[in-house]
Enzyme design. Structure first.
Site, PDB file in Angstrom:
ATOM      1  N   SER A   1      -0.957  -3.319   0.699  1.00 51.91           N
ATOM      2  CA  SER A   1      -2.350  -3.364   1.160  1.00 51.91           C
ATOM      3  C   SER A   1      -3.213  -2.477   0.278  1.00 51.91           C
ATOM      4  O   SER A   1      -2.763  -1.398  -0.142  1.00 51.91           O
ATOM      5  CB  SER A   1      -2.467  -2.827   2.598  1.00 51.91           C
TER       6      SER A   1
ATOM      7  N   ASN B   1      -7.143   2.961  -1.841  1.00 51.87           N
ATOM      8  CA  ASN B   1      -5.738   3.346  -2.023  1.00 51.87           C
ATOM      9  C   ASN B   1      -4.886   2.089  -1.958  1.00 51.87           C
ATOM     10  O   ASN B   1      -5.206   1.159  -1.207  1.00 51.87           O
ATOM     11  CB  ASN B   1      -5.326   4.290  -0.888  1.00 51.87           C
TER      12      ASN B   1
ATOM     13  N   ASP C   1      -3.312   6.554   5.448  1.00 45.84           N
ATOM     14  CA  ASP C   1      -3.121   5.101   5.303  1.00 45.84           C
ATOM     15  C   ASP C   1      -3.819   4.323   6.417  1.00 45.84           C
ATOM     16  O   ASP C   1      -3.412   3.205   6.756  1.00 45.84           O
ATOM     17  CB  ASP C   1      -1.625   4.745   5.265  1.00 45.84           C
TER      18      ASP C   1
ATOM     19  N   HIS D   1      -1.166   0.845  -0.807  1.00 43.23           N
ATOM     20  CA  HIS D   1      -0.052   1.307   0.025  1.00 43.23           C
ATOM     21  C   HIS D   1       0.982   0.188   0.133  1.00 43.23           C
ATOM     22  O   HIS D   1       0.616  -0.975   0.381  1.00 43.23           O
ATOM     23  CB  HIS D   1      -0.572   1.682   1.415  1.00 43.23           C
TER      24      HIS D   1
HETATM   25  C1  GRF Z   1       3.329   2.247  -5.147  1.00 42.27           C
HETATM   26  O1  GRF Z   1       4.296   1.554  -4.423  1.00 42.27           O
HETATM   27  C2  GRF Z   1       2.086   2.440  -4.330  1.00 42.27           C
HETATM   28  O2  GRF Z   1       1.828   1.370  -3.473  1.00 42.27           O
HETATM   29  C3  GRF Z   1       2.416   3.669  -3.528  1.00 42.27           C
HETATM   30  O3  GRF Z   1       3.149   4.497  -4.379  1.00 42.27           O
HETATM   31  C4  GRF Z   1       3.759   3.688  -5.395  1.00 42.27           C
HETATM   32  C5  GRF Z   1       3.241   4.219  -6.686  1.00 42.27           C
HETATM   33  O4  GRF Z   1       3.888   3.609  -7.783  1.00 42.27           O
HETATM   34  N1  GRF Z   1       1.235   4.280  -2.979  1.00 42.27           N
HETATM   35  P1  GRF Z   1       3.309   3.872  -9.238  1.00 42.27           P
HETATM   36  O5  GRF Z   1       3.205   5.394  -9.398  1.00 42.27           O
HETATM   37  O6  GRF Z   1       1.987   3.209  -9.332  1.00 42.27           O
HETATM   38  O7  GRF Z   1       4.328   3.292 -10.170  1.00 42.27           O
END
Ligand code: GRF
Length: 226
Positions: free
Chosen positions: A145, A116, A154, A118
């Protein structure tokens, strides 16, 4: 650009996404430009109208969202979603803006093969609204991360991070935009290690080339270093 034969033999990724899909797009672009030897074989999510699904369709990739409200429980939703995942026969699963917790039952077979991204320097600021919370906390450094997914929100072992300085005039939107810029190379570089078999998860610790990494790898100039 990968040849058709090379593409067919590439590690297969399924991407889970709930929203905008800009990280998905970064992966698709990296693959198309030959910077990531992998193939996105499907995009799955929980919101039928998510732009991420439209991006997948535009790239000719099968995409499908199941609606949580059509299922009696979270476990039933997860089971249905992962039945779709398994049908796509991925080697790895990438959560890129997938906004639901995944249960331990569906995750178990995928330990070490699901990651994932984050938007914080974990373990700081798990959960939502990370940028606003980072500013409110007065931290001087923020970032993103990539971690192995466990049923802990997370909370899975962190593989790699990218850092950005918080500026005095930042608000949540400006900070989010700068973090997003490093998310893309961070995700691509981490997946590069994963699909080439250099990363593993053993007993809750991350191994790179069979050696334990004590602190997350750090992104510098679009590359990851210990
Ligand atoms: C990103 O900031 C990611 O880190 C988080 O959610 C957001 C998703 O953005 N988990 P996108 O949908 O990839 O534009």
């Amino acid at each position: 650009m990968a040849t058709p034969d090379a593409a067919a033999a590439s590690p297969r990724l399924v991407v889970l996404a709930s929203g905008r899909g800009s990280n998905l797009q970064a992966l698709l672009d990296a693959i198309a430009e030959g910077r990531l030897p992998a193939r996105v074989v499907g995009v799955l999510g929980d919101r039928p109208k998510a732009p991420a699904l439209a991006r997948a369709h535009a790239a000719g990739i099968p995409a499908l969202a199941l609606r949580p409200r059509d299922f009696a429980s979270r476990d039933a939703f997860d089971a249905a979603l992962f039945a779709e995942v398994v049908a796509l026969q991925p080697d790895f699963i990438v959560c890129a803006g997938y906004m639901r917790l995944l249960g331990a039952t569906v995750l178990a077979p995928w330990a070490g093969r699901i990651v994932n991204i984050h938007p914080s320097l974990l373990p700081a600021f798990k959960g939502l609204d990370t940028h606003a919370r980072a500013i409110a906390a007065g931290v001087v450094e923020h970032g993103a991360s990539v971690h192995f997914v466990t049923a802990d929100l997370d909370g899975g072992p962190v593989i790699a991070q990218a850092r950005v300085a918080v500026q005095p005039d930042d608000d949540a939107a400006t900070l989010a935009a700068r973090v997003l810029e490093v998310e893309y190379p961070l995700l691509v570089a981490t997946l590069g290690l994963l699909v080439s078999g250099r990363l593993a998860l053993r007993g809750g610790v991350v191994l790179l080339d069979r050696r334990v990494i004590d602190t997350p790898l750090q992104l510098a100039a679009n590359h990851l270093a210990a």
